[in-house]
Design a protein around this motif. Structure first.
Motif, PDB file in Angstrom:
ATOM      1  N   PHE A  12       0.764  -6.114   7.868  1.00 27.75           N
ATOM      2  CA  PHE A  12       1.836  -5.720   8.765  1.00 27.75           C
ATOM      3  C   PHE A  12       2.191  -4.269   8.485  1.00 27.75           C
ATOM      4  CE2 PHE A  12       2.612 -10.281   9.041  1.00 27.75           C
ATOM      5  CZ  PHE A  12       2.912 -10.422  10.393  1.00 27.75           C
ATOM      6  N   GLY A  58      -4.587   7.037  -0.437  1.00 27.09           N
ATOM      7  CA  GLY A  58      -4.354   5.730   0.198  1.00 27.09           C
ATOM      8  C   GLY A  58      -5.656   5.110   0.678  1.00 27.09           C
ATOM      9  N   ARG A  59      -6.528   5.938   1.241  1.00 26.00           N
ATOM     10  CA  ARG A  59      -7.832   5.435   1.706  1.00 26.00           C
ATOM     11  C   ARG A  59      -8.607   4.833   0.520  1.00 26.00           C
ATOM     12  NH1 ARG A  59     -10.436  10.220   3.277  1.00 26.00           N
ATOM     13  NH2 ARG A  59      -9.314  10.119   5.238  1.00 26.00           N
ATOM     14  N   TYR A  73      -4.098   2.967   9.092  1.00 23.05           N
ATOM     15  CA  TYR A  73      -4.971   1.786   9.036  1.00 23.05           C
ATOM     16  C   TYR A  73      -6.066   1.846  10.110  1.00 23.05           C
ATOM     17  CZ  TYR A  73      -1.702  -0.151   5.683  1.00 23.05           C
ATOM     18  OH  TYR A  73      -0.935  -0.357   4.573  1.00 23.05           O
ATOM     19  N   ARG A 109       0.288  12.532  -0.716  1.00 23.85           N
ATOM     20  CA  ARG A 109      -0.232  12.011   0.562  1.00 23.85           C
ATOM     21  C   ARG A 109      -1.184  12.997   1.246  1.00 23.85           C
ATOM     22  NH1 ARG A 109       5.466   9.159   2.355  1.00 23.85           N
ATOM     23  NH2 ARG A 109       5.396   7.706   0.602  1.00 23.85           N
ATOM     24  N   ARG A 110      -1.987  12.459   2.132  1.00 27.44           N
ATOM     25  CA  ARG A 110      -2.957  13.189   2.952  1.00 27.44           C
ATOM     26  C   ARG A 110      -4.016  13.886   2.098  1.00 27.44           C
ATOM     27  NH1 ARG A 110      -1.086  12.759   8.342  1.00 27.44           N
ATOM     28  NH2 ARG A 110      -3.234  13.293   8.877  1.00 27.44           N
ATOM     29  N   ARG A 111      -4.390  13.209   0.989  1.00 27.05           N
ATOM     30  CA  ARG A 111      -5.486  13.695   0.143  1.00 27.05           C
ATOM     31  C   ARG A 111      -6.547  12.623  -0.059  1.00 27.05           C
ATOM     32  NH1 ARG A 111      -2.607  16.365  -5.129  1.00 27.05           N
ATOM     33  NH2 ARG A 111      -0.771  17.228  -4.105  1.00 27.05           N
ATOM     34  N   GLY A 112      -6.441  11.529   0.695  1.00 33.69           N
ATOM     35  CA  GLY A 112      -7.440  10.476   0.568  1.00 33.69           C
ATOM     36  C   GLY A 112      -7.106   9.417  -0.467  1.00 33.69           C
ATOM     37  N   ILE A 135       0.859  -1.191   0.000  1.00 33.85           N
ATOM     38  CA  ILE A 135       0.000   0.000   0.000  1.00 33.85           C
ATOM     39  C   ILE A 135       0.891   1.236   0.000  1.00 33.85           C
ATOM     40  CG2 ILE A 135      -1.844   1.234   1.185  1.00 33.85           C
ATOM     41  CD1 ILE A 135      -2.621  -1.582   0.152  1.00 33.85           C
ATOM     42  N   THR A 147       1.262   5.532  -1.397  1.00 36.11           N
ATOM     43  CA  THR A 147       0.928   6.787  -2.083  1.00 36.11           C
ATOM     44  C   THR A 147       2.223   7.585  -2.204  1.00 36.11           C
ATOM     45  OG1 THR A 147      -1.275   6.869  -1.076  1.00 36.11           O
ATOM     46  CG2 THR A 147      -0.429   8.917  -2.008  1.00 36.11           C
ATOM     47  N   THR A 184      -7.725   4.431  10.883  1.00 34.67           N
ATOM     48  CA  THR A 184      -8.849   5.213  10.331  1.00 34.67           C
ATOM     49  C   THR A 184      -9.703   4.358   9.392  1.00 34.67           C
ATOM     50  OG1 THR A 184      -7.699   6.035   8.349  1.00 34.67           O
ATOM     51  CG2 THR A 184      -7.461   7.334  10.381  1.00 34.67           C
TER      52      THR A 184
HETATM   53  C1  COA Z   1       0.458   5.024   4.431  1.00 36.27           C
HETATM   54  C2  COA Z   1       0.111   5.780   3.148  1.00 36.27           C
HETATM   55  C3  COA Z   1      -0.235   4.774   2.063  1.00 36.27           C
HETATM   56  C4  COA Z   1      -1.091   6.689   3.411  1.00 36.27           C
HETATM   57  O1  COA Z   1      -1.477   7.234   2.153  1.00 36.27           O
HETATM   58  P1  COA Z   1      -2.253   8.623   2.035  1.00 36.27           P
HETATM   59  O2  COA Z   1      -2.711   8.740   0.629  1.00 36.27           O
HETATM   60  O3  COA Z   1      -1.431   9.727   2.574  1.00 36.27           O
HETATM   61  O4  COA Z   1      -3.468   8.376   3.018  1.00 36.27           O
HETATM   62  P2  COA Z   1      -4.855   9.177   3.120  1.00 36.27           P
HETATM   63  O5  COA Z   1      -4.678  10.593   2.667  1.00 36.27           O
HETATM   64  O6  COA Z   1      -5.920   8.391   2.441  1.00 36.27           O
HETATM   65  O7  COA Z   1      -5.067   9.159   4.703  1.00 36.27           O
HETATM   66  C5  COA Z   1      -6.325   8.821   5.288  1.00 36.27           C
HETATM   67  C6  COA Z   1      -6.227   9.098   6.771  1.00 36.27           C
HETATM   68  O8  COA Z   1      -5.263   8.242   7.386  1.00 36.27           O
HETATM   69  C7  COA Z   1      -4.564   8.969   8.402  1.00 36.27           C
HETATM   70  N1  COA Z   1      -3.147   9.100   8.021  1.00 36.27           N
HETATM   71  C8  COA Z   1      -2.600   8.975   6.799  1.00 36.27           C
HETATM   72  N2  COA Z   1      -1.259   9.131   6.859  1.00 36.27           N
HETATM   73  C9  COA Z   1      -0.969   9.379   8.149  1.00 36.27           C
HETATM   74  C10 COA Z   1       0.253   9.641   8.834  1.00 36.27           C
HETATM   75  N3  COA Z   1       1.440   9.688   8.194  1.00 36.27           N
HETATM   76  N4  COA Z   1       0.198   9.871  10.175  1.00 36.27           N
HETATM   77  C11 COA Z   1      -0.982   9.831  10.842  1.00 36.27           C
HETATM   78  N5  COA Z   1      -2.188   9.590  10.235  1.00 36.27           N
HETATM   79  C12 COA Z   1      -2.161   9.364   8.906  1.00 36.27           C
HETATM   80  C13 COA Z   1      -5.231  10.335   8.503  1.00 36.27           C
HETATM   81  O9  COA Z   1      -6.279  10.268   9.436  1.00 36.27           O
HETATM   82  C14 COA Z   1      -5.767  10.512   7.099  1.00 36.27           C
HETATM   83  O10 COA Z   1      -6.865  11.402   7.038  1.00 36.27           O
HETATM   84  P3  COA Z   1      -6.581  13.011   7.089  1.00 36.27           P
HETATM   85  O11 COA Z   1      -5.480  13.311   6.120  1.00 36.27           O
HETATM   86  O12 COA Z   1      -7.903  13.577   6.674  1.00 36.27           O
HETATM   87  O13 COA Z   1      -6.191  13.313   8.508  1.00 36.27           O
HETATM   88  C15 COA Z   1       1.297   6.690   2.720  1.00 36.27           C
HETATM   89  O14 COA Z   1       1.686   7.508   3.818  1.00 36.27           O
HETATM   90  C16 COA Z   1       2.504   5.928   2.234  1.00 36.27           C
HETATM   91  O15 COA Z   1       2.536   5.499   1.099  1.00 36.27           O
HETATM   92  N6  COA Z   1       3.520   5.798   3.100  1.00 36.27           N
HETATM   93  C17 COA Z   1       4.775   5.134   2.723  1.00 36.27           C
HETATM   94  C18 COA Z   1       4.549   3.672   2.416  1.00 36.27           C
HETATM   95  C19 COA Z   1       3.957   2.939   3.587  1.00 36.27           C
HETATM   96  O16 COA Z   1       4.431   3.051   4.725  1.00 36.27           O
HETATM   97  N7  COA Z   1       2.903   2.178   3.298  1.00 36.27           N
HETATM   98  C20 COA Z   1       2.252   1.340   4.273  1.00 36.27           C
HETATM   99  C21 COA Z   1       2.983   0.051   4.375  1.00 36.27           C
HETATM  100  S1  COA Z   1       2.198  -1.029   5.533  1.00 36.27           S
END
Ligand code: COA
Length: 138
Positions: free
Chosen positions: A105, A86-87, A113, A81-84, A74, A76, A115
């Motif tokens: 994991f 990943g969700r 996760y 990031r933080r635009r929905g 998973i 983004t 959320t």
């Molecule tokens: C984890 C990941 C996929 C999240 O993707 P994203 O597109 O930023 O996620 P979203 O914008 O859909 O986030 C949805 C909600 O999750 C929570 N969230 C997302 N990233 C977060 C962070 N870094 N810290 C705390 N909360 C977080 C928030 O509540 C967020 O809603 P908000 O922005 O309105 O507050 C992204 O940070 C990523 O790719 N990280 C590096 C790779 C990784 O670690 N992947 C997971 C492996 S298990």
């Protein structure tokens, strides 16, 4: 997120381009483009997020089609990031496994996760069989 185009097909995927995007974002785990192709084609469902020709999101789910599933890869891209995004990737993958127990994991993305309804569960164990990514095919 509105500019991100989502796809759930492996048709026409530029595996080298996907790998390059993941390497740039330091989320590559050593797979070759061919190994990326195989791991996606052998998954239960996959999601790719693109902006133009570039990959900005990805995710996969493994499943037995009945009761157990496992979320992997998973991702983004940092600027999106933080635009929905990943969700949306996870929402699309979970929609393919109704009624199933989904595990994953994560080292440091528990807040993300959480959320999405996931809860930490003690008792997880894992191991690598032999050497990472070495399937004996040379
Ligand atoms: C984890 C990941 C996929 C999240 O993707 P994203 O597109 O930023 O996620 P979203 O914008 O859909 O986030 C949805 C909600 O999750 C929570 N969230 C997302 N990233 C977060 C962070 N870094 N810290 C705390 N909360 C977080 C928030 O509540 C967020 O809603 P908000 O922005 O309105 O507050 C992204 O940070 C990523 O790719 N990280 C590096 C790779 C990784 O670690 N992947 C997971 C492996 S298990």
């Amino acid at each position: 997120m509105s500019e991100v185009e989502f796809s759930m097909s492996t048709d026409g995927v530029d595996w080298a381009g996907l790998r390059a995007a993941l390497v740039t974002d330091r989320f590559d785990n050593g797979r070759t483009p061919e190994q990326y192709r195989r791991s996606h084609e052998n998954s239960h469902a996959v999601v790719f997020g693109r902006v133009g020709d570039g990959y900005v999101a990805n995710g996969r789910i493994l499943s037995d089609g009945v009761c157990n599933a496992y979320l992997v890869d998973i991702w983004t891209a940092a600027p999106y990031r933080r635009r929905g995004v990943g969700r949306e990737v996870v929402r699309r993958l979970l929609a393919t496994v109704p009624g199933q127990h989904v595990a994953l994991f994560t080292d440091d993305m528990t807040a993300f996760y959480a959320t999405l309804g996931f809860r930490a569960q003690a008792g997880g164990m894992s191991r690598i069989v032999g050497r990472w990514l070495d399937d004996g095919r040379g």
